[in-house]
Every structure is written in structure tokens, then in C-alpha cells.
Design a protein around this motif. Structure first.
Motif, short mmCIF file in Angstrom:
data_model
loop_
_atom_site.label_atom_id
_atom_site.label_comp_id
_atom_site.label_asym_id
_atom_site.label_seq_id
_atom_site.Cartn_x
_atom_site.Cartn_y
_atom_site.Cartn_z
N UNK A 142 -13.56 24.34 34.16
CA UNK A 142 -13.29 24.00 35.55
C UNK A 142 -13.47 25.15 36.51
N UNK A 143 -13.63 26.38 35.98
CA UNK A 143 -13.79 27.55 36.86
C UNK A 143 -15.23 27.66 37.35
N UNK A 144 -15.40 28.42 38.42
CA UNK A 144 -16.73 28.73 38.96
C UNK A 144 -16.86 30.24 39.06
N UNK A 145 -18.08 30.73 38.98
CA UNK A 145 -18.31 32.17 39.08
C UNK A 145 -19.64 32.41 39.78
N UNK A 146 -19.63 33.28 40.79
CA UNK A 146 -20.85 33.66 41.50
C UNK A 146 -21.15 35.12 41.22
N UNK A 147 -22.41 35.45 41.10
CA UNK A 147 -22.79 36.83 40.86
C UNK A 147 -24.18 37.11 41.41
N UNK A 148 -24.38 38.38 41.75
CA UNK A 148 -25.68 38.84 42.20
C UNK A 148 -25.97 40.18 41.54
N UNK A 149 -27.21 40.38 41.12
CA UNK A 149 -27.59 41.65 40.51
C UNK A 149 -29.11 41.79 40.57
N UNK A 150 -29.56 43.00 40.30
CA UNK A 150 -31.00 43.26 40.21
C UNK A 150 -31.33 43.66 38.79
N UNK A 151 -32.44 43.16 38.28
CA UNK A 151 -32.91 43.55 36.96
C UNK A 151 -34.31 44.13 37.13
#
Length: 512
Positions: free
Chosen positions: A377-386
Motif C-alpha cells: 500500500x506504500x508509495x515511493x518516489x525517487x530520482x537519480x542519474x546513472x
């Protein structure tokens, strides 16, 4: 309708919607991921047994015709080659093109592939489906379509820069990797390729991920070149509790290297796609280097920090003479570096090392795992560079551990301590380049639980302009040899921190 004779047939098989490139956004994929997360997981359809059981040679013989690259008719810098389902790639994906005409699905067309075996060609289903795609960019000249990014299989993708060759892979996400309960492999099920302007230097790809425990929406903004960078935005929706969630995972291969015994019968000095894990701790500012090994049993390590700045799997050894493999060209394998665009909070960089008897298995996995529980039920947002590139892709400014050698500590040149190891670590670069050979450089070394550090000292290696840290250490019986060390000058740290972990039975000599 697009111009060009090649794609007139393909376009006749496309289904269009009225959403234009300007209107299609990341949030559209987010909504699809959210909707899927609200229902029970349904595994994607698989291809027929015949295609799953193809020999490696037969599958490789099904080759996409480069004259039929998507967007070739417009001489676009970015072009697309399609990957057929088959062999390892058992689940077809949906691929859409987003352009001024709308959103159109690429229906499978076997005429886009060259198949020299007429019997095989006859048996390939007309509705087989695509496993993924390859992006090309003119690294070597305006008329050369160099492959630089491949999405195919589960959530895997591989990238290279201008002067590197395909090696390690990345993934959208890792779930329970290395746990006894078994690993899950969520799939990218849908891709949207946003058509770039003809001379654009960047391109955008959206992807929808689905798996038993989570769904996800991904946005990849791609910048190929001397280094190839992907700016990644992701939104995850958790279906069920996950014990070990891996974010920004990297997967590579380490069979053997300078710091491990060479297997019987192997003539090549080293065989690996990556030789170490590099971590930049955002809390302490410390850079840590961990040489990889091929353990006898599965080994999992954790580096905990309250703030991670970056991590990556690196191929520091780029000399052909250290591999001597004209076919694999391991010295050209890329390094990959993950840098965080925001604070991901407390967690661990996790390294999983899996035993392998040959070089065909990707046995190394590294990822970031959050401290907080990952619940349904949880949500997670993320941003990164590879970023894919050479060994300096992380922009690490300090002295680096460029060699790690290990031998028995009870023989000439190693020492006279039974059960001990002699470990040599060569440091070079950074501030070390400006230090005189007679400078009072000192070593700082410590051992883990049950490890006795018997001696350590530093020497200048004149033939190669390096500084060598020599360690004699003895682990307790049946214990892991855990060591860490770095160099100082005038109480100032001048190198990264070298760390090492050698399980019982994995070392040379009397401990092997």
C-alpha cells in the motif's frame, strides 16, 4: 503519415490514439502503475515452447535488419532497432511511439528480421512479439548507427559510452535479491519511445513496470556521448510487503581477478566486467573502494549510511595485457555510477556476490536499500542519474586503490605467520601524484571481528609511480578476513578507504 518506403508497411499495422507527444507525460504512466497496483498481479504471457527452447546460435541468427531502423528514413541521430522474443527473452513487451501524430503501438513484423535459416524463418510465429529495443546514436560518424542502450528482459537495461563495449547491466528495481526466500524479477511490460527532433542530443523513454510485489512508472531521459547518462525518475507502488527492496540496481560479472586465485586451466590473467564497488558516503564524505570476489558461497555485504551520495560498479583495470582476450575485450567494459538527485534517507548500499564457475553468469549485484520497512500500500518516489563510461565516471578526486594482491602469509615474500594473509594494495592518483617519494606517508589499517592485523606499512613503488600498502593479517579459524585501510600524510587523508572481505576458503595458499 511518415515518409519513406520501409515504414509504410509497419505503419499499416499500428493502432493510433489522439494523444500527442506534447500531451503524453510521466503522470500518464504513473496512473497506469497506480491502477495495476490496485489489482492482483497477473504474469505476462510467454512465448511458445519452440521459441523458448531455441539454441543460442539459432536465436542469435534472427537479426534485425539495420536498414529498417525506426526513424532511419528521416536521418535521425537517434534510431531504434527491435529485439525479437526468444531464448532468454520469454515475455513480449508492448512498445509505443509517441510523436506529433499521436501514440502508436509497434505491432510485431517478422519481415523486419533477417533469418538465413529458411526452416527457422517458417516456424517463427507471425505474432511472436518484441522482447525490447536497442537505441543507436552516431558515435563514429553521421552515417553510423552505434548501439548504445538496450532494454530487454525483465527490467534490465545495458548502456555504453562512445569508447566502451557492452558489459554490466542495470535494472529498474531489485526485489529480495540474495535472500533465501528467492528473488523476484518484475518486468518492464510497456515502453513509450518519444520521438526526438532529427538532430536532438537527447531522447526520452517511459516504461511501466509490473511484478508480484510492486508496480512502477519510469521516465528515462537519455544523453549519449563520451559518457552516456540516464536521468531517471520513478514512482513505485507497493502491492505486498518487501523484505529487501533494491533501488537503482546494477548487475555485473566477476569470475576471477588479480586479488583471487586463477581457476585451474584458465590461461587468461583476469576475467571480469567489473572489479570493484565504489561508494561515496554523503554523511562522512568518505569514498570507499571494495574489490569484488567470486565467493565459494553466496555473500551479502551492507554499507550503512544516513545519506548516500553515490555508488557504482567500476572496471578500473583497462589494460588489455591484464585480460589478453581478443574476443571479450574485458578492458573495454564500462563502469556505471549512480548519483542521487535528492536525499534518499538512511539505508544501505548492498553488495551481493554469488558463486560462479564460469563467465556466463552475472554474479554481482549492487543496489541501495532503504532502512524503513517497505509495506503493501506504500508509495515511493525517487530520482537519480546513472552514467555509463570509463573508470573515472564517478569524478572521484582522491587517491585510488588501483591494485589488490593477496597471498599466503607464511612463505618467502609473504611472512612467517601460519594462517595469515599478505595483502598488497597499490594507491595512485589524486593528491598522491604531487607527493615526493620520500614523503612520510603512513598507513591506517583495521580489521573486523576476529581479525588480527600483525603488521602494515607503506612503500613507494618507483617503477609504476604508486604507493603500496602492505598488510599481514590473520583471521580467526573459519572467520571472514575483513580489512579496511587508507593512507595519510601530515594527518590528512590522501586516498579513498580500501575495504576487503574474504570468506573462509576463498583465499590462496593454505587457506584455499
Amino acid at each position: 503519415m511518415r515518409s519513406g518506403t520501409v515504414w509504410l508497411v509497419v505503419l499499416g499495422l499500428m493502432s493510433f490514439t489522439t494523444v500527442t507527444a506534447a500531451e503524453f507525460r510521466f503522470e500518464d504512466v504513473v496512473e497506469q502503475a497506480r491502477e495495476r497496483a490496485g489489482s492482483a498481479y497477473q504474469a505476462p504471457d510467454t512465448i511458445p515452447d519452440f521459441m523458448r527452447n531455441l539454441s543460442y546460435q539459432d536465436y542469435q541468427s534472427i537479426r534485425f535488419d539495420p536498414e529498417k531502423n525506426l526513424w532511419k528514413e528521416a536521418s535521425s541521430k537517434f534510431q531504434v532497432m527491435l529485439v525479437p522474443a526468444g531464448k532468454f527473452y520469454t515475455r513480449p513487451v508492448n512498445i509505443y511511439v509517441v510523436d506529433a501524430e499521436g501514440v502508436s503501438k509497434l505491432e510485431f513484423d517478422k519481415s523486419l528480421f533477417n533469418m538465413p535459416d529458411s526452416e527457422l524463418s517458417k516456424r517463427v510465429p507471425a505474432d511472436l512479439g518484441y522482447a525490447g529495443f536497442k537505441l543507436t546514436f552516431p558515435f563514429d560518424g553521421p552515417d553510423i548507427a552505434n548501439q548504445f542502450l538496450v532494454f530487454a528482459g525483465a527490467s534490465y537495461f545495458r548502456g555504453v559510452s562512445k569508447d566502451t563495449a557492452f558489459g554490466l547491466s542495470a535494472r529498474g528495481v531489485a526485489v529480495d535479491t540474495g535472500l533465501p526466500s528467492g528473488e523476484q524479477f518484475p518486468d518492464f511490460t510497456d515502453f513509450w519511445l518519444v520521438r526526438p527532433a532529427r538532430n536532438s542530443e537527447e531522447m526520452r523513454v517511459y516504461a511501466l513496470l509490473d511484478g508480484p510485489s510492486l508496480t512502477g512508472a519510469y521516465q528515462f531521459t537519455v544523453y549519449p556521448g563520451e559518457e552516456t547518462r540516464l536521468d531517471v525518475k520513478a514512482r513505485l507502488f507497493i502491492r505486498d510487503d518487501i523484505e529487501l527492496l533494491g533501488l537503482a540496481p546494477l548487475t555485473s560479472m566477476f569470475f576471477y581477478g588479480e586479488n583471487t586465485p586463477r581457476p585451474d586451466g584458465e590461461w587468461r590473467p583476469q576475467v571480469h566486467d567489473s572489479d570493484g564497488l565504489l561508494i561515496h558516503d554523503g554523511e562522512s564524505g568518505e569514498w570507499l573502494w571494495r574489490p569484488l570476489i567470486n565467493p565459494k558461497r553466496l555473500a551479502t555485504s551492507f554499507h550503512q549510511t544516513s545519506r548516500i551520495a553515490g555508488f557504482g560498479l567500476i572496471q578500473r583495470d583497462t589494460e588489455f595485457r591484464h585480460f589478453e582476450d581478443l574476443e571479450a575485450r574485458y578492458e573495454r567494459r564500462p563502469s556505471a555510477w549512480v548519483s542521487m538527485d535528492d536525499d534518499w534517507g538512511a539505508g544501505d548500499v548492498v553488495l551481493v556476490e554469488i558463486p560462479t564457475d564460469d563467465e556466463t553468469n552475472d554474479n554481482i549485484v549492487a543496489f541501495w536499500s532503504p532502512d524503513d520497512k517497505v509495506t503493501g500500500g506504500a508509495e515511493r518516489s525517487l530520482e537519480y542519474s546513472m552514467t555509463f563510461g570509463g573508470p573515472d565516471v564517478a569524478r572521484h578526486p582522491g587517491g585510488k586503490a588501483v591494485n589488490t594482491f593477496i597471498g599466503a602469509g607464511d612463505r618467502i615474500g609473504g611472512g612467517d605467520q601460519s594462517g595469515a594473509y599478505r595483502v598488497l594494495v597499490d594507491f595512485a592518483g589524486g593528491q598522491l601524484a604531487d607527493i615526493e617519494p620520500d614523503a612520510p606517508v603512513v598507513s591506517k589499517v583495521s580489521g573486523g571481528d576476529g581479525v588480527e592485523v600483525l603488521e602494515h606499512f607503506v612503500e613507494w613503488v618507483q617503477p609504476e609511480n604508486k604507493w603500496r600498502l602492505s598488510i599481514l593479517a590473520r583471521p580467526a579459524k573459519d572467520s571472514i578476513l575483513q580489512l579496511r585501510g587508507y593512507l595519510e600524510l601530515d594527518d590528512q587523508v590522501v586516498t579513498e578507504t580500501w575495504t576487503y572481505s574474504l570468506p573462509p576458503g576463498a583465499g590462496p595458499g593454505s587457506q584455499r
